[in-house]
Design an enzyme around this catalytic site. Structure first.
Site, PDB file in Angstrom:
ATOM      1  N   ARG A 230       0.864  -1.171   0.000  1.00 50.87           N
ATOM      2  CA  ARG A 230       0.000   0.000   0.000  1.00 50.87           C
ATOM      3  C   ARG A 230       0.909   1.231   0.000  1.00 50.87           C
ATOM      4  O   ARG A 230       2.056   1.166   0.444  1.00 50.87           O
ATOM      5  CB  ARG A 230      -0.899   0.036   1.243  1.00 50.87           C
ATOM      6  N   LYS A 255      -2.156  -2.025   7.976  1.00 49.61           N
ATOM      7  CA  LYS A 255      -3.593  -1.925   8.246  1.00 49.61           C
ATOM      8  C   LYS A 255      -3.993  -2.959   9.291  1.00 49.61           C
ATOM      9  O   LYS A 255      -3.663  -4.136   9.166  1.00 49.61           O
ATOM     10  CB  LYS A 255      -4.371  -2.164   6.952  1.00 49.61           C
ATOM     11  N   HIS A 319      -2.368   2.122  -5.981  1.00 49.52           N
ATOM     12  CA  HIS A 319      -3.026   0.897  -5.511  1.00 49.52           C
ATOM     13  C   HIS A 319      -3.245  -0.101  -6.648  1.00 49.52           C
ATOM     14  O   HIS A 319      -3.357  -1.305  -6.394  1.00 49.52           O
ATOM     15  CB  HIS A 319      -4.357   1.234  -4.850  1.00 49.52           C
ATOM     16  N   ARG A 322      -0.565  -2.663  -6.580  1.00 53.66           N
ATOM     17  CA  ARG A 322      -0.799  -3.711  -5.571  1.00 53.66           C
ATOM     18  C   ARG A 322      -1.798  -4.741  -6.106  1.00 53.66           C
ATOM     19  O   ARG A 322      -1.595  -5.947  -5.945  1.00 53.66           O
ATOM     20  CB  ARG A 322      -1.321  -3.056  -4.290  1.00 53.66           C
ATOM     21  N   HIS A 345      -4.082  -9.494   4.220  1.00 55.56           N
ATOM     22  CA  HIS A 345      -5.540  -9.546   4.361  1.00 55.56           C
ATOM     23  C   HIS A 345      -5.935 -10.410   5.550  1.00 55.56           C
ATOM     24  O   HIS A 345      -5.415 -11.516   5.719  1.00 55.56           O
ATOM     25  CB  HIS A 345      -6.189 -10.114   3.099  1.00 55.56           C
ATOM     26  N   TYR A 354      -9.515 -11.418  -6.451  1.00 58.22           N
ATOM     27  CA  TYR A 354      -8.553 -11.467  -7.559  1.00 58.22           C
ATOM     28  C   TYR A 354      -8.790 -12.666  -8.474  1.00 58.22           C
ATOM     29  O   TYR A 354      -8.308 -12.685  -9.606  1.00 58.22           O
ATOM     30  CB  TYR A 354      -7.124 -11.460  -7.017  1.00 58.22           C
TER      31      TYR A 354
END
Length: 371
Positions: A230, A255, A319, A322, A345, A354
């Site tokens: 990120r 995150k 982004h 990524r 994640h 994805y």
């Protein structure tokens, strides 16, 4: 709460502008329309007009007795670059003027180790929410009023992500700060769009890197893609986070306040060694002119310019690199669980999106018109 307008330096299309930042207010908006050449910037989310002495005088004259025009950032920085606070203490000072934000709100954000960017977003949204109900006690605000406020944001054509962030900021106060779990049963969030992530072809990304001659910029683009970072994670990297022996990059406090390891490319490592010798960063891997963190806006501009040089017609942002990292790994046969770990994640469902953009399985299906 006293009406307040913050003056900001803006650079739009190479022209210096006076930015006017304020909480949505009908009186201020009506008076703004009376100013000559006033425009709205979607990028900066504020009104602006040409940076001229006569316009500056007009602003102070127009809002005299109506709103406090705060020129601290405008007159205190001749370079026209606003310095954003980068820790909770400075964030606390920035919002000290918003006397209607309970002290416990910021204290709880800090105590629970919320990421700086998340805290900044929560405070911004919660301040706007409280300003909207400035004539009410916060304890008297019901689900009905909150839904009406969300409708107000919808009428302002705010995005769904913006409204969801507002809901999160409001819920944080009542459910976390005040300790009232599941307080808002009847507060309706906007339906989430099921949009696929935008992905670039690998050859386009390689072309972006190849056509970037500035070594610092080349390393930034290469790391965003090859490590799936990120933008905030890239800017928080420190030289010691690059482990050349194990060939991994340690991403700290990402995150959700989670640490993780991600991939370090051999080719990028060579460029990073050249970059380190030339730039000698002190604290952060990528630093600005005054040895502070490199700005997010600068990273966005670097990626945008690289895409333009590579002849990519669609708009490109950091982004997307990524997203491309994850998609290309999946197409290369990498297990989804490993991609989840590399991206950081929490849920596999987030990573599964994805599978909808990867083409490695679709391309094996013979088209009916090609039979």
């Amino acid at each position: 709460m006293t009406k307040r307008i913050n003056l900001k330096h803006l650079l739009i299309n190479g022209q210096r502008q006076i930015g006017l930042q304020f909480y949505p207010d009908k009186v201020i908006q009506a008076l703004l329309k009376e100013l000559p050449n006033i425009k709205w910037s979607t990028e900066f989310q504020m009104a602006y007009l040409p940076n001229q002495g006569k316009n500056l005088n007009l602003i102070f004259e127009k809002f005299r007795g109506v709103a406090w025009v705060n020129g601290q950032h405008f007159f205190g920085n001749s370079q026209g670059k606003e310095t954003e606070p980068q820790d909770m203490e400075l964030l606390r000072k920035k919002y000290r003027s918003y006397t209607n934000i309970p002290k416990d709100y910021i204290d709880t954000l800090e105590r629970q180790h919320y990421a700086f960017n998340t805290a900044k977003i929560y405070l911004s949204h919660f301040a706007l929410f409280l300003d909207h109900f400035s004539r009410m006690k916060i304890t008297d605000i019901t689900d009905l009023e909150i839904n009406q406020y969300l409708n107000h944001l919808t009428r302002q054509q705010r995005s769904k992500s913006y409204i969801n962030s507002s809901v999160n900021a409001i819920k944080f106060y009542f459910e976390v700060v005040m300790g009232m779990p599941n307080r808002f049963y009847s507060v309706a969030r906007p339906r989430k769009d099921e949009k696929l992530p935008k992905v670039l072809a690998k050859e386009d990304i390689l072309k972006m890197i190849k056509m970037t001659t500035n070594l610092k910029h080349k390393c930034i683009i290469s790391l965003l893609y090859s490590a799936g970072l990120r933008r905030s994670e890239l800017l928080a990297l420190k030289p010691q986070d690059i482990d050349s022996k194990r060939m991994v990059i340690t991403v700290k406090g990402a995150k959700g306040n989670k640490d993780r390891n991600t991939l370090l490319s051999k080719n990028v490592l060579e460029d990073l060694r050249k970059y380190f010798k030339e730039y000698r960063p002190e604290t952060y891997l990528f630093e600005g002119d005054k040895a502070g963190k490199y700005s997010e806006r600068s990273v966005g501009a670097i990626v945008k310019q690289a895409a333009k040089r590579a002849g990519i017609k669609t708009p490109v942002n950091p982004h997307m690199l990524r997203h491309s990292f994850a998609t290309h790994l999946l197409e290369a046969g990498t297990d989804l669980r490993y991609i989840q770990a590399l991206l950081g994640h929490s849920s596999s469902k987030t990573t599964e999106i994805y599978t909808h953009v990867a083409t490695h399985q679709i391309t094996t299906i013979k088209n009916l018109l090609d039979d």
